[in-house]
Enzyme design. Sequence first.
Site, mmCIF file in Angstrom:
data_model
loop_
_atom_site.group_PDB
_atom_site.id
_atom_site.type_symbol
_atom_site.label_atom_id
_atom_site.label_comp_id
_atom_site.label_asym_id
_atom_site.label_seq_id
_atom_site.Cartn_x
_atom_site.Cartn_y
_atom_site.Cartn_z
ATOM 1 N N GLY A 1 -6.939 -9.286 48.665
ATOM 2 C CA GLY A 1 -6.672 -9.337 50.100
ATOM 3 C C GLY A 1 -6.662 -10.756 50.601
ATOM 4 O O GLY A 1 -6.892 -11.722 49.861
ATOM 5 N N GLY B 1 -7.867 -13.367 53.999
ATOM 6 C CA GLY B 1 -8.778 -13.505 55.123
ATOM 7 C C GLY B 1 -9.546 -14.786 55.008
ATOM 8 O O GLY B 1 -9.692 -15.370 53.932
ATOM 9 N N GLY B 2 -10.042 -15.265 56.147
ATOM 10 C CA GLY B 2 -10.844 -16.473 56.135
ATOM 11 C C GLY B 2 -10.065 -17.673 55.643
ATOM 12 O O GLY B 2 -10.564 -18.478 54.876
ATOM 13 N N MET B 3 -8.827 -17.836 56.078
ATOM 14 C CA MET B 3 -7.970 -18.954 55.679
ATOM 15 C C MET B 3 -7.716 -18.974 54.188
ATOM 16 O O MET B 3 -7.498 -20.027 53.592
ATOM 17 C CB MET B 3 -8.572 -20.293 56.122
ATOM 18 C CG MET B 3 -8.719 -20.445 57.615
ATOM 19 S SD MET B 3 -9.464 -22.023 58.058
ATOM 20 C CE MET B 3 -11.109 -21.822 57.396
ATOM 21 N N VAL C 1 -7.908 -13.880 48.378
ATOM 22 C CA VAL C 1 -8.965 -13.582 47.411
ATOM 23 C C VAL C 1 -8.354 -12.831 46.229
ATOM 24 O O VAL C 1 -7.640 -11.838 46.407
ATOM 25 C CB VAL C 1 -10.090 -12.754 48.054
ATOM 26 C CG1 VAL C 1 -11.198 -12.478 47.032
ATOM 27 C CG2 VAL C 1 -10.673 -13.485 49.263
ATOM 28 N N LYS D 1 -11.448 -17.321 45.605
ATOM 29 C CA LYS D 1 -10.861 -17.496 46.935
ATOM 30 C C LYS D 1 -10.013 -18.761 46.942
ATOM 31 O O LYS D 1 -10.514 -19.864 46.733
ATOM 32 C CB LYS D 1 -11.940 -17.575 48.009
ATOM 33 C CG LYS D 1 -11.359 -17.647 49.415
ATOM 34 C CD LYS D 1 -12.425 -17.475 50.464
ATOM 35 C CE LYS D 1 -11.828 -17.461 51.852
ATOM 36 N NZ LYS D 1 -12.850 -17.285 52.894
ATOM 37 N N ASP E 1 -18.553 -15.276 62.193
ATOM 38 C CA ASP E 1 -17.388 -14.393 62.084
ATOM 39 C C ASP E 1 -17.799 -13.034 61.523
ATOM 40 O O ASP E 1 -17.130 -12.486 60.637
ATOM 41 C CB ASP E 1 -16.306 -15.033 61.216
ATOM 42 C CG ASP E 1 -14.934 -14.366 61.419
ATOM 43 O OD1 ASP E 1 -14.727 -13.783 62.495
ATOM 44 O OD2 ASP E 1 -14.095 -14.453 60.514
#
Length: 525
Positions: A16, A18-20, A23, A38, A136
Amino acid sequence: MSDLIAERYRLVGTLGEGGMGRVWQARDELLGRDVALKELILPRGLSAAEVAELRERAIREARSAARINHPHVVRIFDVVHAQDGPWIVMELVTSRSLYDMVREDGPMRPERVARIGLDVLSALRAAHRAGVLHRDVKPANVLLGIDGRVVLTDFGLATASGDSAMTSTGIVLGSPSYLAPERALDEGITPAADLWSLGATMYAAVEGRPPYDKSTPLATLAALATQPPRPPERAGVLGPALDGLLRKNPAERIGPDEAERLLREAAEGKPAPAAASAPTSTVTPPAPTAKIRKGRARYWAAAAAVLVIGAGIAARPMLTTARAEEVPDRSPIAGQQQSASPSARLEATASPAAAVNHTVPGAHPSGGNTPVTHGGRPSSAAAGGNTGNIAQPQLATTTSPPPAAVGSPVSNFATGDCLQLDAGSGRIVLWTCNGSDVQKFDFPADKTMRVRGLCVELLGTDDGARLGTSGCTGAAAQQWNYNTSYDLVNLMVTKCTDVPDTSSADGTPAQVWECAGTSNQKWHR
């Protein structure tokens, strides 16, 4: 992929984004274990200084998480500095995120949400003891392992206590639906901000949508600063914890000890007393005549401050770790023609419900076109929809009362508005939820969707086709399925009921579109 990564790690598949970052599931060929990698992905259009800052933020994620040794925090194994940016090597947690679980399986029971909340609260307390704010916390960053373990992940926005909610370049960080009000106002933040986000996360898990979820990030931030949260409907024993955590003023928000007590009682199914000592709950909207205490007045009169933050959003890309939580704009084709249908003309049905001059909420008493407002929003139509101020048809041939209203409101995830029968046209529109009979829909076993004794049917087959009503005939256009993913699907064309452009204007026509999984196609009933 960097040669340094390829030498040691074999990528298995993506887990997926996410978080800039993206992964990956990977195999550490040297140690013979599965890991999560990541990869940093930078938004386009950033300056060299912004790129350097965001790369440093990725390194900070690894440092922050590495400082926390806790069973409910994802473990960091290594950071590989490659030419294309840093790669973070983490433990692989076989899991689904809380966001995915709620989206796919529906809202959770309050007791289960309380148990998840206790584990996340434990992780946050460990982080706060280490001097780290997560910043977050949201359902997408809470992993539910197949072994029952709850893990808080993605410390990409984590930083030392007291850091600003914005970067030095003016980019707003975080997911707007889960930001604490003090972060939306760019004030100094404390561990209380993470507790607010925990409350919003549990709210979303038990209700199926966050307490603030407007059509745009700016609208969400404005609501966050100026409006109370949407009152929960399913919270039950979890209500006191949500009430205490979702207080706008951080000075009045409950602390971790009180939150733990209330969550333990909720997890055991005990009806806990109200959370300690705030004079007014922010989950239940205050009466219009109530006086606002000075300590919290700034949270209700801060629209100007939100607009200042909004200028940063308009000028630069919003950096959020949300995956499917962001709703893309999709406009119907301009001037698209809708297929004609006899159901659009209630006169032809001679239905008792159509023969009664129903009062549409917001209609002017005279039946004219005087503009009115609902909840501060103008009663305007979108994409040619009806405003509700429509002269009612003159059908004087019957005096039969309409059938008794049955069913329940059907509200949209993105806007919070409800489907409503516009009695003047027989069309289905979106309107501020008010519990009126024209907003009560029933779903009997024959797969019809009914309102005031009429069947809802699709008035076309193309994307953007509107919804009307007529007498029930069993036609395929009148067949609907409300599935476990909260889609409301017309079975004739297998398309999802949709709010055009995620518009929150009263009178916006409901339509269908190819199912995309976005929140403007998700419905509560």
